[in-house]
Motif scaffolding. Structure first.
Motif, PDB file in Angstrom:
ATOM      1  N   GLU A  49       0.773   7.510  90.167  1.00  0.00           N
ATOM      2  CA  GLU A  49       1.733   8.442  89.590  1.00  0.00           C
ATOM      3  C   GLU A  49       3.177   8.173  90.021  1.00  0.00           C
ATOM      4  O   GLU A  49       4.040   9.067  89.971  1.00  0.00           O
ATOM      5  CB  GLU A  49       1.367   9.901  89.896  1.00  0.00           C
ATOM      6  CG  GLU A  49       0.126  10.372  89.162  1.00  0.00           C
ATOM      7  CD  GLU A  49       0.261  10.254  87.645  1.00  0.00           C
ATOM      8  OE1 GLU A  49       1.269  10.735  87.106  1.00  0.00           O
ATOM      9  OE2 GLU A  49      -0.646   9.664  87.016  1.00  0.00           O
ATOM     10  N   SER A 100       6.870   6.505  89.411  1.00  0.00           N
ATOM     11  CA  SER A 100       7.689   6.298  88.212  1.00  0.00           C
ATOM     12  C   SER A 100       8.672   5.171  88.461  1.00  0.00           C
ATOM     13  O   SER A 100       9.330   5.111  89.510  1.00  0.00           O
ATOM     14  CB  SER A 100       8.460   7.571  87.859  1.00  0.00           C
ATOM     15  OG  SER A 100       7.577   8.606  87.482  1.00  0.00           O
ATOM     16  N   THR A 119       8.335   7.505  94.172  1.00  0.00           N
ATOM     17  CA  THR A 119       6.954   7.805  94.550  1.00  0.00           C
ATOM     18  C   THR A 119       6.865   9.218  95.091  1.00  0.00           C
ATOM     19  O   THR A 119       7.620   9.590  96.003  1.00  0.00           O
ATOM     20  CB  THR A 119       6.473   6.823  95.627  1.00  0.00           C
ATOM     21  OG1 THR A 119       6.656   5.483  95.158  1.00  0.00           O
ATOM     22  CG2 THR A 119       5.009   7.056  95.949  1.00  0.00           C
ATOM     23  N   PHE A 133      12.033   3.271  86.959  1.00  0.00           N
ATOM     24  CA  PHE A 133      13.162   3.439  86.053  1.00  0.00           C
ATOM     25  C   PHE A 133      13.890   2.106  85.890  1.00  0.00           C
ATOM     26  O   PHE A 133      14.367   1.530  86.870  1.00  0.00           O
ATOM     27  CB  PHE A 133      14.137   4.499  86.570  1.00  0.00           C
ATOM     28  CG  PHE A 133      13.602   5.902  86.531  1.00  0.00           C
ATOM     29  CD1 PHE A 133      13.829   6.709  85.430  1.00  0.00           C
ATOM     30  CD2 PHE A 133      12.870   6.402  87.599  1.00  0.00           C
ATOM     31  CE1 PHE A 133      13.332   8.001  85.389  1.00  0.00           C
ATOM     32  CE2 PHE A 133      12.377   7.703  87.573  1.00  0.00           C
ATOM     33  CZ  PHE A 133      12.606   8.502  86.456  1.00  0.00           C
ATOM     34  N   THR A 183       5.761   5.586  83.885  1.00  0.00           N
ATOM     35  CA  THR A 183       4.887   6.232  84.873  1.00  0.00           C
ATOM     36  C   THR A 183       3.613   5.421  84.999  1.00  0.00           C
ATOM     37  O   THR A 183       2.891   5.207  84.005  1.00  0.00           O
ATOM     38  CB  THR A 183       4.565   7.667  84.445  1.00  0.00           C
ATOM     39  OG1 THR A 183       5.779   8.401  84.270  1.00  0.00           O
ATOM     40  CG2 THR A 183       3.717   8.367  85.504  1.00  0.00           C
ATOM     41  N   ALA A 229      14.071  14.320  89.860  1.00  0.00           N
ATOM     42  CA  ALA A 229      12.660  13.982  90.030  1.00  0.00           C
ATOM     43  C   ALA A 229      12.013  14.834  91.115  1.00  0.00           C
ATOM     44  O   ALA A 229      10.881  15.317  90.959  1.00  0.00           O
ATOM     45  CB  ALA A 229      12.511  12.500  90.356  1.00  0.00           C
ATOM     46  N   ARG A 278       2.451   5.439  81.019  1.00  0.00           N
ATOM     47  CA  ARG A 278       3.173   6.290  80.068  1.00  0.00           C
ATOM     48  C   ARG A 278       4.662   5.951  80.135  1.00  0.00           C
ATOM     49  O   ARG A 278       5.178   5.622  81.211  1.00  0.00           O
ATOM     50  CB  ARG A 278       2.951   7.775  80.377  1.00  0.00           C
ATOM     51  CG  ARG A 278       1.482   8.156  80.356  1.00  0.00           C
ATOM     52  CD  ARG A 278       1.262   9.640  80.612  1.00  0.00           C
ATOM     53  NE  ARG A 278       1.807  10.092  81.891  1.00  0.00           N
ATOM     54  CZ  ARG A 278       1.193   9.950  83.057  1.00  0.00           C
ATOM     55  NH1 ARG A 278       0.013   9.348  83.120  1.00  0.00           N
ATOM     56  NH2 ARG A 278       1.746  10.405  84.173  1.00  0.00           N
ATOM     57  N   THR A 279       5.317   6.011  79.010  1.00  0.00           N
ATOM     58  CA  THR A 279       6.735   5.626  78.973  1.00  0.00           C
ATOM     59  C   THR A 279       7.551   6.641  78.194  1.00  0.00           C
ATOM     60  O   THR A 279       7.053   7.330  77.292  1.00  0.00           O
ATOM     61  CB  THR A 279       6.915   4.252  78.300  1.00  0.00           C
ATOM     62  OG1 THR A 279       6.546   4.354  76.920  1.00  0.00           O
ATOM     63  CG2 THR A 279       6.079   3.181  78.970  1.00  0.00           C
ATOM     64  N   LYS A 328      11.799   4.997  81.520  1.00  0.00           N
ATOM     65  CA  LYS A 328      10.945   5.514  82.586  1.00  0.00           C
ATOM     66  C   LYS A 328       9.507   5.112  82.285  1.00  0.00           C
ATOM     67  O   LYS A 328       8.987   5.374  81.199  1.00  0.00           O
ATOM     68  CB  LYS A 328      11.050   7.032  82.674  1.00  0.00           C
ATOM     69  CG  LYS A 328      10.115   7.650  83.718  1.00  0.00           C
ATOM     70  CD  LYS A 328      10.186   9.173  83.699  1.00  0.00           C
ATOM     71  CE  LYS A 328       9.219   9.774  84.713  1.00  0.00           C
ATOM     72  NZ  LYS A 328       9.252  11.272  84.689  1.00  0.00           N
TER      73      LYS A 328
END
Length: 400
Positions: free
Chosen positions: A331, A333, A294, A335, A399, A366, A181-182, A397
């Motif tokens: 999960e 992320s 993380t 960046f 994910t 986060a 996902r972005t 970002k």
């Protein structure tokens, strides 16, 4: 649009004399005095009631006006000239039959620039006409230059806005479903920098992502960033495995040598995520590190800076870029960012916001479960204050 009393740019030194006097003999006498004078045009108006209309149409650089005329008082006409925006700034020399200090003072108070007893000596009249016209012409030329500069700036701003819109139209849509996902934010600066980014599935297992930043600002930097982005998006480098970040940057470097691109270079962070093994391979060419965040079992997040070792892209031919590898927990992320996301000059004079402060702010957001990118944008605008940013702001970002 220029006002009616502006001078044509094709004849910037043209002097236009308008005489308003109800006596034709005076009109003819002045015509003869000015005849043969180089760069000087002359027009006579006998009817004072038509003076404003004639002046608006003729656009004089100096007005000679009698004070004693039927139907319209000369001082009243001076007042009308100064009240009309078309003639407000045009030099005005009043002509009188005699020297009267009180009348002269009133004429100056109403806006007259000079006072002559008619008929003056020819040499003096010409000298005063040229003197007053020269100052007025200089003002008109200055105003015209300012208008041209303003028009040029507006055109440039429109072109930059159009280029920024085009760059943004090429950026990928956010991905909101699936295993990857972005989300992202791109805020172009007023001068338009050279930021660009993208991501896509290279095949069923490999997901490629990158962010690049061309040196300098303007349309040229934007065009180079678009060219590089199109190459990466279409995988248009021959004999290049785009699943290998180091090999990709090596080929990209030779394709975009700065000596062939107006001495412009760029930095880039390029990564490939292998979904089955959850392995991220990456390489960087002088770009800020990506941040891998993380979730931790005990709460909070762990942060890893993914730095590459390569120099700027396009600087030297045949540079070899190394591929680094990291395991990505579920999960996590990632960046990607440009330096415009953190090199923010504080409005309070406290200096530049540092990369370390940027990382701490993003990590705190986060760890608290807050939306990182919206909070970062708000923080940057709070630091910078009102007005546009000095450099493109880009952050992505992903994910995984």
């Amino acid at each position: 649009m220029p006002q009616a009393n502006s001078i044509s740019a094709s004849a910037p030194h043209d002097i236009r004399v308008l005489l308003i006097d109800d006596q034709p003999l005076v009109g003819e006498a002045v015509r003869r005095m000015l005849a043969g004078e180089p760069g000087l045009q002359y027009r006579y108006c006998r009817e004072p009631g038509q003076a404003l209309a004639v002046a608006a149409e003729y656009a004089p650089t100096v007005i000679l006006q009698d004070l004693v005329m039927p139907d319209v008082d000369g001082l009243t006409l001076v007042r009308h000239f100064r009240a009309d925006e078309r003639t407000r700034e045009v030099p005005l020399i009043v002509l009188s039959t005699k020297e009267e200090p009180k009348v002269k003072a009133e004429a100056f108070a109403l806006g007259a620039n000079d006072y002559l007893v008619k008929l003056p000596d020819r040499i003096e009249l010409v000298a005063r006409i040229r003197h007053h016209s020269a100052g007025y012409i200089s003002r008109l030329e200055r105003d015209e230059a300012h208008r041209a500069l303003l028009a040029s700036q507006q055109k440039l701003a429109a072109e930059l806005a159009e280029a920024a819109a085009y760059v943004q139209s090429l950026l990928p849509a956010p991905m909101t479903e699936g295993g990857v996902r972005t989300e992202w934010r791109f805020i172009p600066s007023t001068e338009l920098g050279g930021d660009a980014f993208g991501y896509h599935w290279l095949d069923a297992e490999h997901f490629g992502l990158y962010l690049l930043d061309v040196c300098g600002h303007g349309v040229g930097a934007a065009l180079l960033s678009i060219s590089a982005m199109n190459v990466l998006r279409s995988q248009a480098l021959p004999r290049t495995d785009f699943r290998d970040p180091g090999a990709t940057l090596t080929a990209l470097n030779n394709a975009f040598l700065m000596e062939h691109h107006n001495n412009m270079y760029f930095t880039i962070w390029y990564g490939v995520f292998h979904a089955p093994s959850r392995t991220l391979r990456y390489a960087s060419a002088g770009h800020p590190p990506a941040l891998l965040m993380t979730p931790q079992a005990q709460g909070g997040v762990g942060v890893m800076q993914l730095r590459g070792k390569g120099m700027i892209l396009g600087g030297l031919p045949d540079m070899l870029y190394q591929t680094e590898t990291v395991h990505v927990p579920p999960e996590a992320s990632l960046f990607l960012l440009s330096d415009g996301a953190y090199e923010i000059e504080r409005q309070d004079g406290a200096g530049m916001w540092s990369f370390g402060e940027f990382c701490d702010f993003l990590t705190a957001a986060a760890a608290a479960g807050r939306p990182e990118i919206p909070e970062l944008v708000a923080k940057v605008h709070a630091l910078r204050g009102p007005g546009p940013l000095e450099d493109d702001f880009s952050i992505v970002k992903v994910t995984l």
